[in-house]
Design a protein around this motif. Structure first.
Motif, PDB file in Angstrom:
ATOM      1  N   VAL A   9     -31.518  76.271 -34.371  1.00 29.60           N
ATOM      2  CA  VAL A   9     -30.565  76.077 -35.231  1.00 29.60           C
ATOM      3  C   VAL A   9     -30.152  77.303 -36.132  1.00 29.60           C
ATOM      4  CG1 VAL A   9     -30.083  74.768 -37.376  1.00 29.60           C
ATOM      5  CG2 VAL A   9     -31.481  73.726 -35.277  1.00 29.60           C
ATOM      6  N   ASN A  10     -31.386  78.184 -36.486  1.00 24.41           N
ATOM      7  CA  ASN A  10     -31.036  79.198 -37.154  1.00 24.41           C
ATOM      8  C   ASN A  10     -30.158  80.319 -36.457  1.00 24.41           C
ATOM      9  OD1 ASN A  10     -32.466  78.206 -39.501  1.00 24.41           O
ATOM     10  ND2 ASN A  10     -34.194  79.414 -39.094  1.00 24.41           N
ATOM     11  N   ALA A  11     -30.129  80.341 -35.353  1.00 26.70           N
ATOM     12  CA  ALA A  11     -29.280  81.349 -34.566  1.00 26.70           C
ATOM     13  C   ALA A  11     -27.792  80.849 -34.585  1.00 26.70           C
ATOM     14  CB  ALA A  11     -29.745  80.989 -33.074  1.00 26.70           C
ATOM     15  N   VAL A  12     -27.576  79.854 -34.982  1.00 21.99           N
ATOM     16  CA  VAL A  12     -26.212  79.602 -35.282  1.00 21.99           C
ATOM     17  C   VAL A  12     -25.922  79.613 -36.856  1.00 21.99           C
ATOM     18  CG1 VAL A  12     -24.409  77.557 -35.116  1.00 21.99           C
ATOM     19  CG2 VAL A  12     -25.931  77.857 -33.474  1.00 21.99           C
ATOM     20  N   GLU A  13     -26.851  78.954 -37.746  1.00 22.47           N
ATOM     21  CA  GLU A  13     -26.837  79.010 -38.996  1.00 22.47           C
ATOM     22  C   GLU A  13     -26.507  80.362 -39.732  1.00 22.47           C
ATOM     23  OE1 GLU A  13     -27.751  78.447 -43.279  1.00 22.47           O
ATOM     24  OE2 GLU A  13     -28.859  79.763 -41.714  1.00 22.47           O
ATOM     25  N   VAL A  14     -27.464  81.325 -39.508  1.00 21.25           N
ATOM     26  CA  VAL A  14     -27.447  82.363 -40.073  1.00 21.25           C
ATOM     27  C   VAL A  14     -26.176  83.249 -40.093  1.00 21.25           C
ATOM     28  CG1 VAL A  14     -28.707  84.819 -40.400  1.00 21.25           C
ATOM     29  CG2 VAL A  14     -30.151  82.540 -39.907  1.00 21.25           C
ATOM     30  N   PRO A  15     -25.531  83.658 -38.764  1.00 22.35           N
ATOM     31  CA  PRO A  15     -24.372  84.288 -38.901  1.00 22.35           C
ATOM     32  C   PRO A  15     -23.082  83.517 -39.405  1.00 22.35           C
ATOM     33  CG  PRO A  15     -24.983  83.636 -36.650  1.00 22.35           C
ATOM     34  CD  PRO A  15     -26.107  83.358 -37.538  1.00 22.35           C
TER      35      PRO A  15
END
Length: 442
Positions: A122-128
């Motif tokens: 999920v963070n791979a999408v959320e962070v950028p």
């Protein structure tokens, strides 16, 4: 003084940014509480295994290696607000499921591994996407200020979260902390829902295709960006492994309890918060020598922390190291972000996220091995030494004239927003901000 305070908090005059920042403050505090609870639970279940803790960290960041570049394209192509709402809801569900397993007394280490992998995806999408969204909230003129304020609220949460988590773990156990974290994601969702889409600074059109290869070509063509990206990659790999090194230092070197561990993390975060507030006054793009100097200072401070003889001296040095880490991260972030073409900024910042956080799985496994073999201090000592050498290497290349300066910008243009060819692109602020990368960033 009054004018300085007004400049420091200038982005908060924008309603949409206020809503987003308030939601993030609550949510990120919950996330940092979760970090402490998760690490403490892993050490408790594995008899203080540095390898197990390193594996959890690696699994949480491994998806960044595979998905972040693709996510940068999504951030340039689709509605960032909706992407962020979906990501926070999924993260909340994952946290809730793990909390229920702990409450039921059924949690095993492989459950935590699975949760870390899911959250990392999920963070791979959320962070950028989050990093790119801030420029839509405030526009190009306020981007450096909003970036630094984002880092500030991130570190306020990082100060409060671990301190509260240490107390709650001692009183109620790790499950309570995990439940609080699950609920905290709703604050970000609520803030995003209240944002007025009509007031966002968006481009007229989103690209039909946002290819990763185009972003890579843009970066490679800009040597002034590439040199900083290399420095970020090395320091991210070796020096930014505090999610692993701090609990090991607290538990195995100083034999601290959960509350004392929380205070060490709080000391580090307090220094980072101070650096974030200092950088709110920055206007325009920082020079390369400032980025290199910040990297040198960070390397020295982390190295000294590894040799701290007492708990008190470690806390004091971690305060300074936290300052150095955030000052370097913000300088590098602003150097890259404000030097890239806005049309590519989502993808460029996805690359930044990839090299800064995507190297964490490798760094976590390396530091886990070092700590098991040579003791908990070795992770900090090696991380500081490698960071110091990387900064000296980039400095040597720069002094040798191998890193050209970007093209001069015509008078009156917004500092740092030239595309490197002496012109200012048409603003398409769906690009990105300078917010922190992650509870490990950013």
């Amino acid at each position: 003084m009054k004018r300085a305070l007004a400049r420091t908090f200038q982005s908060l005059t924008v309603r949409n940014f206020r809503l987003f920042a308030a939601g993030q403050l609550v949510s990120v505090a919950g996330t940092w509480m979760m970090v402490v609870a998760q690490d403490w639970l892993v050490l408790s279940l594995t008899d203080d295994s540095a390898t197990a803790l390193g594996t959890v960290t690696a699994l949480q960041f491994a998806p960044l290696l595979l998905l972040t570049l693709y996510a940068g394209g999504l951030a340039d192509r689709y509605d960032k607000r909706r992407l962020l709402m979906a990501a926070n809801l999924v993260s909340g569900v994952l946290a809730l499921l793990l909390a229920l397993l702990v409450l039921a007394g059924q949690v095993q280490v492989w459950h935590i591994y699975l949760f870390a992998l899911g959250l990392g995806t999920v963070n791979a999408v959320e962070v950028p996407t989050r990093m790119a969204f801030v420029s839509e909230l405030v526009g190009a003129e306020l981007l450096p200020n909003a970036s630094a304020l984002s880092a500030a609220y991130f570190n306020i949460a990082r100060v409060l979260g671990p301190a509260v988590a240490g107390l709650l773990i001692g009183w109620f156990g790790t499950a309570t902390v995990m439940l609080v974290n699950a609920v905290s994601y709703l604050a970000t969702v609520a803030g995003l829902r209240l944002i007025r889409p009509g007031e966002l600074h968006r481009g007229k059109e989103r690209p039909g295709r946002a290819r990763v290869a185009d972003g890579l070509r843009h970066l490679v063509a800009r040597k002034d960006l590439l040199s900083v990206m290399v420095l970020v990659a090395v320091i991210g790999l070796a020096g930014f492994n505090f999610q692993l090194t701090l609990p090991l230092l607290a538990k195995t070197v100083f034999h601290a309890d959960a509350a004392a561990f929380g205070l060490l993390t709080t000391a580090f975060a307090a220094g980072a918060l101070l650096a974030a507030l200092v950088t709110t006054l920055r206007r325009g793009r920082p020079p390369l020598l400032l980025v290199i100097g910040a990297a040198l200072g960070f390397g020295v401070l982390e190295l000294l922390t590894g040799f701290a003889p007492t708990y008190a001296s470690a806390a004091a040095l971690l305060l300074c190291t936290g300052f150095g880490s955030m000052y370097f991260a913000q300088a590098a972030n602003h150097r890259i972000q404000l030097g890239s073409d806005p049309a590519y900024r989502g993808r460029v910042m996805a690359l930044y996220t990839l090299v800064f956080q995507g190297t964490t799985p490798l760094g976590a496994l390396l530091v886990g091995w070092l700590s098991n073999t040579w003791g908990a201090r070795s992770g900090l000592v090696v991380g500081g030494a490698v960071s110091l050498l990387a900064a000296l290497g980039v400095l040597a290349v720069h002094r040798g004239g191998s890193v050209p300066a970007p093209a001069e910008e015509p008078h009156g243009e917004h500092p740092g927003l030239s595309d490197g060819r002496g012109r200012v692109p048409v603003p398409s602020p769906r690009s990105r901000d300078g917010s922190p990368a992650s509870p490990s960033s950013d």
